[in-house]
Every structure is written in C-alpha cells, then in structure tokens.
Design an enzyme around this catalytic site. Structure first.
Site, PDB file in Angstrom:
ATOM      1  N   CYS A   5      11.407  -5.916   5.182  1.00 44.20           N
ATOM      2  CA  CYS A   5      10.232  -7.375   5.467  1.00 44.20           C
ATOM      3  C   CYS A   5      10.557  -8.631   6.206  1.00 44.20           C
ATOM      4  O   CYS A   5      10.258  -9.025   7.172  1.00 44.20           O
ATOM      5  CB  CYS A   5       9.761  -7.415   4.380  1.00 44.20           C
ATOM      6  SG  CYS A   5       8.787  -5.863   4.024  1.00 44.20           S
ATOM      7  N   ILE A   7       1.261  -1.307   0.258  1.00 41.18           N
ATOM      8  CA  ILE A   7       0.349   0.213   0.247  1.00 41.18           C
ATOM      9  C   ILE A   7       0.763   1.481  -0.074  1.00 41.18           C
ATOM     10  O   ILE A   7       2.182   1.153   0.852  1.00 41.18           O
ATOM     11  CB  ILE A   7      -1.049  -0.132   1.324  1.00 41.18           C
ATOM     12  CG1 ILE A   7      -2.100  -1.586   1.236  1.00 41.18           C
ATOM     13  CG2 ILE A   7      -1.980   1.342   0.904  1.00 41.18           C
ATOM     14  CD1 ILE A   7      -2.186  -1.400   2.669  1.00 41.18           C
ATOM     15  N   GLU A   8       1.324   2.013  -0.824  1.00 42.60           N
ATOM     16  CA  GLU A   8       1.915   2.863  -1.586  1.00 42.60           C
ATOM     17  C   GLU A   8       0.955   4.335  -0.498  1.00 42.60           C
ATOM     18  O   GLU A   8      -0.416   4.679  -1.227  1.00 42.60           O
ATOM     19  CB  GLU A   8       2.538   3.626  -2.661  1.00 42.60           C
ATOM     20  CG  GLU A   8       3.191   1.934  -3.015  1.00 42.60           C
ATOM     21  CD  GLU A   8       3.728   2.314  -4.575  1.00 42.60           C
ATOM     22  OE1 GLU A   8       4.253   0.929  -4.757  1.00 42.60           O
ATOM     23  OE2 GLU A   8       3.286   3.079  -5.271  1.00 42.60           O
ATOM     24  N   CYS A  45      11.540  -7.390   1.345  1.00 40.18           N
ATOM     25  CA  CYS A  45      12.990  -6.559   0.823  1.00 40.18           C
ATOM     26  C   CYS A  45      12.819  -6.938   2.825  1.00 40.18           C
ATOM     27  O   CYS A  45      13.341  -7.501   2.977  1.00 40.18           O
ATOM     28  CB  CYS A  45      12.797  -5.115   0.646  1.00 40.18           C
ATOM     29  SG  CYS A  45      11.161  -4.329   2.147  1.00 40.18           S
ATOM     30  N   GLU A  97       4.476  -7.625   2.549  1.00 38.60           N
ATOM     31  CA  GLU A  97       4.638  -8.445   4.605  1.00 38.60           C
ATOM     32  C   GLU A  97       4.550  -7.390   5.555  1.00 38.60           C
ATOM     33  O   GLU A  97       3.941  -8.445   6.573  1.00 38.60           O
ATOM     34  CB  GLU A  97       6.206  -8.825   4.157  1.00 38.60           C
ATOM     35  CG  GLU A  97       6.856  -9.658   2.999  1.00 38.60           C
ATOM     36  CD  GLU A  97       7.476  -9.302   2.058  1.00 38.60           C
ATOM     37  OE1 GLU A  97       7.904  -9.098   1.140  1.00 38.60           O
ATOM     38  OE2 GLU A  97       6.801  -7.656   1.736  1.00 38.60           O
TER      39      GLU A  97
END
Length: 129
Positions: free
Chosen positions: A88, A42-43, A85, A54
């Site tokens: 995460c 969710i950006e 990443c 995640e």
C-alpha cells in the site's frame, strides 16, 4: 484538517470484510481537489486476493477522476497507529508526492503524521521506467 479524514476512515472501517484476519482497517484519502475517498479492507478465502483499505480508497479516488493524493488517514481497530503495509505504501506513492502526509490514527483520532517520503523512501515511481 485531518479530523474529517479520521472520521471517514473510521466509518469505512465499520464496513470492513475481514472474516479471516479479524483485523478491520479503514483508510481515507483527500485528493488534490479536497474531496475525500474512503475504503476498508476486503478479504476473501482465496488468499492473498483480498484488498487493503488503502487500495480500495485509491481505487475510489481514481474512479472519481482524481489522480493526486494530498493526505491520507489510516485506522485499524486492533492496532494503534497502524501504518500502511509495504504494498500500500507503493500504491499511495503512485499518486502522492513525497511531502503528502499520511496520518496514523488510533481510536481517538489522528496522532502522528508522516511524510510519504518517510514512509517509503526511494519509492519506485513512473519516472523510473
């Protein structure tokens, strides 16, 4: 067993809000009690305040009262076998033991499983505090 995690990650990915990166990601977590929790990235315009898939799945799991991850599946629309990443990896390590499996998926399903210890060797854990 990872097929249901893949399906949950794929369904979550369809709900990704990624208007800036155009890089949809879905993740699904199986908690120790067998329940599955999913999340999508969710950006938002205030970079870097977005949330990774995640992290959303971990939050859903914790809000449901679970604190142990048995396994995880991660799927990205534009990259085959997209690992979590670094941030995460740390978030997952907080709730997953070193033997927990992290499934890297492509459009067809789970392809590669890594142990959490392989994904984040020498993780910083609560026992380090």
């Amino acid at each position: 067993m990872a097929q249901d995690l893949f399906e949950a990650a794929r369904a979550a990915m369809t709900r990704s809000h990624s208007p800036y990166s155009h890089f949809p990601v879905g993740a699904a977590i199986r908690s120790a009690d067998g329940r599955v929790f999913s999340g999508a990235n969710i950006e938002n315009a205030a970079f870097p305040e977005g949330l990774c898939a995640e992290a959303v799945a971990v939050a859903a799991m914790v809000m449901a009262g679970q604190t142990r991850i048995a396994e995880v599946a991660v799927l990205a629309e534009k990259k085959a076998l997209c690992p979590p990443c670094g941030g995460c990896r740390q978030k997952l390590a907080e709730f997953a033991g070193p033997e927990a499996r992290v499934w890297l998926c492509d459009a067809d399903g789970p392809k590669t499983a890594m142990r959490m210890a392989e994904l984040l060797p020498a993780a910083f854990l609560s026992t380090d505090l």
